[in-house]
Write a protein that holds these residues in place. Sequence first.
Motif, PDB file in Angstrom:
ATOM      1  N   ILE A 332       1.713   2.566   0.211  1.00  9.68           N
ATOM      2  CA  ILE A 332       0.573   3.237  -0.408  1.00  9.68           C
ATOM      3  C   ILE A 332       0.339   2.658  -1.804  1.00  9.68           C
ATOM      4  O   ILE A 332       1.215   1.996  -2.379  1.00  9.68           O
ATOM      5  N   ASP A 333      -0.844   2.927  -2.316  1.00 11.23           N
ATOM      6  CA  ASP A 333      -1.134   2.616  -3.713  1.00 11.23           C
ATOM      7  C   ASP A 333      -0.631   3.801  -4.545  1.00 11.23           C
ATOM      8  O   ASP A 333      -1.170   4.908  -4.468  1.00 11.23           O
ATOM      9  N   THR A 334       0.409   3.578  -5.337  1.00 11.53           N
ATOM     10  CA  THR A 334       1.067   4.679  -6.051  1.00 11.53           C
ATOM     11  C   THR A 334       0.224   5.241  -7.190  1.00 11.53           C
ATOM     12  O   THR A 334       0.595   6.259  -7.785  1.00 11.53           O
ATOM     13  N   LEU A 417      -9.631   4.167   2.066  1.00  4.30           N
ATOM     14  CA  LEU A 417      -9.145   2.876   1.569  1.00  4.30           C
ATOM     15  C   LEU A 417      -7.776   2.541   2.136  1.00  4.30           C
ATOM     16  O   LEU A 417      -7.425   1.364   2.270  1.00  4.30           O
ATOM     17  N   HIS A 418      -6.997   3.556   2.473  1.00  6.62           N
ATOM     18  CA  HIS A 418      -5.692   3.340   3.113  1.00  6.62           C
ATOM     19  C   HIS A 418      -5.809   3.250   4.637  1.00  6.62           C
ATOM     20  O   HIS A 418      -4.800   3.296   5.333  1.00  6.62           O
ATOM     21  N   LYS A 419      -7.048   3.151   5.147  1.00  3.35           N
ATOM     22  CA  LYS A 419      -7.307   3.042   6.588  1.00  3.35           C
ATOM     23  C   LYS A 419      -6.842   4.277   7.349  1.00  3.35           C
ATOM     24  O   LYS A 419      -6.383   4.186   8.496  1.00  3.35           O
ATOM     25  N   GLY A 420      -6.953   5.441   6.707  1.00  4.61           N
ATOM     26  CA  GLY A 420      -6.531   6.675   7.351  1.00  4.61           C
ATOM     27  C   GLY A 420      -7.672   7.652   7.490  1.00  4.61           C
ATOM     28  O   GLY A 420      -8.843   7.339   7.224  1.00  4.61           O
ATOM     29  N   THR A 421      -7.340   8.880   7.887  1.00  2.00           N
ATOM     30  CA  THR A 421      -8.343   9.930   8.077  1.00  2.00           C
ATOM     31  C   THR A 421      -7.844  11.232   7.461  1.00  2.00           C
ATOM     32  O   THR A 421      -6.633  11.456   7.338  1.00  2.00           O
ATOM     33  N   ILE A 438      -2.276   8.482   8.004  1.00  2.00           N
ATOM     34  CA  ILE A 438      -2.425   7.116   7.492  1.00  2.00           C
ATOM     35  C   ILE A 438      -1.412   6.216   8.185  1.00  2.00           C
ATOM     36  O   ILE A 438      -0.347   6.674   8.603  1.00  2.00           O
ATOM     37  N   PRO A 439      -1.708   4.927   8.301  1.00  2.00           N
ATOM     38  CA  PRO A 439      -0.724   3.996   8.869  1.00  2.00           C
ATOM     39  C   PRO A 439       0.460   3.823   7.904  1.00  2.00           C
ATOM     40  O   PRO A 439       0.267   3.766   6.679  1.00  2.00           O
ATOM     41  N   CYS A 440       1.664   3.730   8.449  1.00  2.00           N
ATOM     42  CA  CYS A 440       2.835   3.561   7.602  1.00  2.00           C
ATOM     43  C   CYS A 440       2.810   2.199   6.896  1.00  2.00           C
ATOM     44  O   CYS A 440       3.248   2.082   5.752  1.00  2.00           O
ATOM     45  N   LYS A 441       2.311   1.190   7.586  1.00  2.00           N
ATOM     46  CA  LYS A 441       2.197  -0.133   6.979  1.00  2.00           C
ATOM     47  C   LYS A 441       0.731  -0.393   6.683  1.00  2.00           C
ATOM     48  O   LYS A 441      -0.107  -0.325   7.585  1.00  2.00           O
ATOM     49  N   TYR A 442       0.418  -0.669   5.420  1.00  2.00           N
ATOM     50  CA  TYR A 442      -0.978  -0.880   5.042  1.00  2.00           C
ATOM     51  C   TYR A 442      -1.508  -2.125   5.720  1.00  2.00           C
ATOM     52  O   TYR A 442      -0.934  -3.218   5.576  1.00  2.00           O
ATOM     53  N   PRO A 443      -2.597  -1.984   6.513  1.00  2.00           N
ATOM     54  CA  PRO A 443      -3.129  -3.160   7.226  1.00  2.00           C
ATOM     55  C   PRO A 443      -3.755  -4.153   6.245  1.00  2.00           C
ATOM     56  O   PRO A 443      -4.613  -3.783   5.464  1.00  2.00           O
ATOM     57  N   SER A 444      -3.310  -5.406   6.316  1.00  2.00           N
ATOM     58  CA  SER A 444      -3.836  -6.427   5.394  1.00  2.00           C
ATOM     59  C   SER A 444      -5.199  -6.893   5.861  1.00  2.00           C
ATOM     60  O   SER A 444      -5.539  -6.793   7.027  1.00  2.00           O
TER      61      SER A 444
END
Length: 444
Positions: A332-334, A417-421, A438-444
Amino acid sequence: MRSRIGIRTRTFISFYLFWLCSALVIYLSIDFVQERILERLVATAQSESMREAVKRVEARLLAHPNTDWEKEVDSMGDYFIYPMAVKKIDVVSVHMDAEQYQSLKDGVIILTSDGFVLKKIRSTNDVLKIGPITPESPSVVSELSTMQLIIYVWGLTALMIALFSYLWLRPVWKDMMNVRKTALLLSSGDFSARTEWASSEIFIPIATAMNSMADRIQRLVTFRKEMTQAMAHELRTPVARIRFLLFDYFEQKKEESETSPINRIYPEIDEIESLITMGLNYARIDSDTIELVPSKQYVLIWIEAQVSAASLGASHLKFESHYGEDLGWFEIDTKMMPYVFRNLLGNAKKHAKSMIKISAERKGNHLVFAVEDDGRGIHPDEYSNIFQPFHRGAEDEEKGISGFGLGLAIAEKVIALHKGTISVSASSLGGACFTVEIPCKYPS
């Protein structure tokens, strides 16, 4: 002239002329093909009937002595539509090449260039000569051949109609797909999408209107973003000036600093500054230029830190946690993700009566966490609007609960922005339940 004719009239005229020309082409093509097929069927039928007739004539002649052949030929002439005669092979082979002559000697039926059918009678040097053969013969096409002709003609007609229908519908279908694609992109928030120039009369005004609408929407969205950011920045200056003047005033009159009613201005200034900060945050996130800097965090440690910070100053509430096993880590973006938890837990603190429940579990490669409270909840009619900027519930406004209607809008942007809902539903505690996935691994 073009402007005086309506789109409906132009479409009808182009459609009429197109199918008029198509019908003419179909008629000429079918007429040509029908003639060729009919000629072939007639030739085939003639060949088959002639071969059978030659065999019968030959068999009848062989059943009589050759001295009676001329008489037999004359008697059969009354029943045969073509002239017949018996000639010597040397007579009929004068103008033949070697290959034809050899074929004739081998008993093959020969059709000469001048329309005569020749067949050497077995075991003799005599040749049965029939003709000349004329191509017209209405009685030689069988019922089967007629059915084949009908099938060919109707099959070709259907094929031609399908071809011209495709040629007419292809530009219309292409324009419709372009308009549909642009509409889907605009609905997803891509206001830079435009419809390509339409080639069909039907979709030219639609494409033009859609592109014009997209231009206006894009200008309005850009103006809104710029205005929000500019106003938030500009408001900071007078607010800071007011705070400085108050500070300077109380420095000069220290004896009034605790009892003066002017002190009540400070909470209002704090609220204005909070609104400005949230407006700037929303404008920054909504600018589509922000980039996340994801870092790996252990889920349990990170969530407990957020809950611990939120529980300060809320001793009257019970914070209940339910965490799944092996939550692991996520990216995540902290700097931005904590805002989501602060907002959800802050809203829960405002509305909860006695309890706030926080839960988290791992589902495959996604992390799902929820924040619930035992407050009055949110009416289902407001679910679709609650994430809209500056939207506040009717009960919040009636009861004077503080807020600006930007918190959940910013939270939804951060989650996106984190590709979540993020979603809202009714809680088993009686209040609202906000669920984030949210996905555990941020999709690049």
